[in-house]
Design a protein around this motif. Structure first.
Motif, PDB file in Angstrom:
ATOM      1  N   ARG A  85       0.827  -1.215   0.000  1.00  0.00           N
ATOM      2  CA  ARG A  85       0.000   0.000   0.000  1.00  0.00           C
ATOM      3  C   ARG A  85       0.858   1.261   0.000  1.00  0.00           C
ATOM      4  NH1 ARG A  85      -4.361  -2.298  -2.043  1.00  0.00           N
ATOM      5  NH2 ARG A  85      -4.683  -4.297  -0.976  1.00  0.00           N
ATOM      6  N   GLU A 116      -1.028   4.537  -1.384  1.00  0.00           N
ATOM      7  CA  GLU A 116      -2.330   4.481  -0.722  1.00  0.00           C
ATOM      8  C   GLU A 116      -2.187   4.817   0.758  1.00  0.00           C
ATOM      9  OE1 GLU A 116      -4.393   0.810  -1.704  1.00  0.00           O
ATOM     10  OE2 GLU A 116      -3.243   0.658  -3.573  1.00  0.00           O
ATOM     11  N   GLU A 161      -4.483   3.711   3.230  1.00  0.00           N
ATOM     12  CA  GLU A 161      -5.040   2.693   4.118  1.00  0.00           C
ATOM     13  C   GLU A 161      -5.171   1.373   3.371  1.00  0.00           C
ATOM     14  OE1 GLU A 161      -9.322   3.185   5.246  1.00  0.00           O
ATOM     15  OE2 GLU A 161      -9.133   5.066   4.142  1.00  0.00           O
ATOM     16  N   SER A 162      -5.400   0.308   4.126  1.00  0.00           N
ATOM     17  CA  SER A 162      -5.567  -1.024   3.547  1.00  0.00           C
ATOM     18  C   SER A 162      -7.053  -1.354   3.437  1.00  0.00           C
ATOM     19  CB  SER A 162      -4.886  -2.078   4.416  1.00  0.00           C
ATOM     20  OG  SER A 162      -5.307  -3.383   4.059  1.00  0.00           O
ATOM     21  N   PRO A 163      -7.494  -1.876   2.295  1.00  0.00           N
ATOM     22  CA  PRO A 163      -8.894  -2.282   2.183  1.00  0.00           C
ATOM     23  C   PRO A 163      -9.233  -3.480   3.057  1.00  0.00           C
ATOM     24  CG  PRO A 163      -7.660  -3.002   0.253  1.00  0.00           C
ATOM     25  CD  PRO A 163      -6.739  -2.122   1.050  1.00  0.00           C
ATOM     26  N   HIS A 164      -8.223  -4.195   3.541  1.00  0.00           N
ATOM     27  CA  HIS A 164      -8.440  -5.369   4.381  1.00  0.00           C
ATOM     28  C   HIS A 164      -8.490  -5.009   5.873  1.00  0.00           C
ATOM     29  CE1 HIS A 164      -7.876  -7.663   0.753  1.00  0.00           C
ATOM     30  NE2 HIS A 164      -6.687  -7.131   0.583  1.00  0.00           N
ATOM     31  N   PRO A 216      -9.407  -1.388   6.957  1.00  0.00           N
ATOM     32  CA  PRO A 216      -9.626   0.047   6.718  1.00  0.00           C
ATOM     33  C   PRO A 216      -9.751   0.839   8.015  1.00  0.00           C
ATOM     34  CG  PRO A 216     -11.612  -1.204   6.223  1.00  0.00           C
ATOM     35  CD  PRO A 216     -10.530  -2.203   6.494  1.00  0.00           C
ATOM     36  N   GLU A 252     -13.053   0.871   9.848  1.00  0.00           N
ATOM     37  CA  GLU A 252     -13.344  -0.342  10.614  1.00  0.00           C
ATOM     38  C   GLU A 252     -12.560  -0.365  11.926  1.00  0.00           C
ATOM     39  OE1 GLU A 252     -13.946  -5.133  10.034  1.00  0.00           O
ATOM     40  OE2 GLU A 252     -13.618  -3.834   8.298  1.00  0.00           O
TER      41      GLU A 252
END
Length: 321
Positions: free
Chosen positions: A286, A291, A293-296, A298, A301
């Motif tokens: 990332r 990027e 943040e991580s979509p896994h 986020p 969350e």
């Protein structure tokens, strides 16, 4: 090659740093500690070329791109904030902060600085956990109706130890319970209500039981403890089957899909290292892509998990300085 700096030299810093060596494009360039001799010893053990007796000095190192914060809970916010202000991407140990407001401030700062920030919930990046998420999303066990997870072990009662010290963010929920709570959020999202039971010792939660309820009637039964010997297992129950994850569920090497009328479907993983390398590889990916943040895992969350923990702690009567 992504260049890392490690803040702190305790047990978690030691094992995560050792796993960084398993990630080809990760280089641990520096380590800091409140004690220069400890930083030097840690650097020598892990082959780290630079060491600092003050993390502020390490943050001033222009070659460092990502800072891994492995300090006690109570200093996560300050260290992560200073790293972001220094222009560094941050991987911060869990819980990301002791309180929700500080977590919100960190996320706001990272977004304003356009810098990567992630809570080190390494379970999310374990290959078997990612497979479990795929199977659940594909409807292999039908609609998820309940999640059951626990994390507890007996620890010697020592008021001076961080686990029993409110000033250090002690208690079972922030140290152990964050795993089952995050696990439930991963599968069911944020709950509509949180019910709790527990026991306080020295002002911290020695044990906690949570019942999370969701708008569709689904629920999660979660527990954490500093006094009980728990299996540290998890079960995901669906309308067409269930997934059983034996100890330890936060670092699984196997799980079983159980469905009526079908043979059990077993999955396994031969784990190398301690299992932290997957999250390190995610951060590298990332950051290198620009990027934030991580979509896994986020940021929204992470904040949702912190809201659940904060509500549970409030209902248990735990108040941190």
């Amino acid at each position: 090659m992504t260049k890392w700096g490690v803040v702190a030299t305790g047990r978690i810093a030691d094992v995560v740093t050792s796993d960084m060596a398993l990630v080809p494009d990760a280089e641990v360039l520096a380590v800091s500690s409140r004690s220069t001799p400890k930083a030097e010893e840690f650097a020598g053990k892990h082959g780290i070329p630079r060491f600092y007796g003050d993390y502020h000095d390490m943050l001033a190192d222009p070659d460092i791109e990502v800072v891994y914060v492995a300090t006690p809970h109570s200093s996560h916010y300050v260290v992560a904030r200073n790293a972001l202000l220094a222009g560094k991407a941050v991987l911060c140990e869990k819980p990301i902060t002791v309180g929700l407001k500080d977590a919100e401030k960190l996320v706001e700062l990272a977004r304003r600085q356009n810098l990567f920030l992630m809570e080190a919930m390494w379970t999310r990046f374990n290959p078997l956990v990612r497979l479990i998420r795929e199977l659940v999303a594909d409807g292999v066990i039908g609609a998820v109706r309940s999640v059951h997870a626990d994390f507890g072990a007996p620890f010697e009662h020592d008021p001076a130890h961080r686990l029993w010290d409110p000033a250090a963010g002690g208690g079972s929920l922030l140290d152990l319970g964050v795993y089952p709570v995050s696990f439930a959020h991963m599968l069911l999202g944020a709950p509509k209500s949180v019910a709790t039971q527990g026991t306080l010792i020295d002002g911290v939660d020695a044990e906690a039981a949570l019942m999370l309820r969701y708008p569709n009637g689904a629920f999660a039964q979660l527990s954490s403890s500093l006094v009980g010997y728990y299996p540290i297992a998890a079960t995901i129950v669906g309308t067409a089957g269930r997934i059983e994850i034996p100890p330890v569920f936060y670092r699984p090497t196997e799980f079983t899909v159980v469905r009526p009328g079908q043979d059990d479907e077993k999955h396994s993983l031969e784990l190398t290292g301690h299992g932290y390398q997957y999250q390190i590889a995610e951060v590298n990916k990332r950051v290198q892509a620009g990027e934030i943040e991580s979509p896994h895992m986020p940021l929204d969350e992470t904040l949702a998990v912190m809201r659940t923990l904060a509500e549970a702690l409030d209902k248990l009567g735990v108040s941190y300085p």
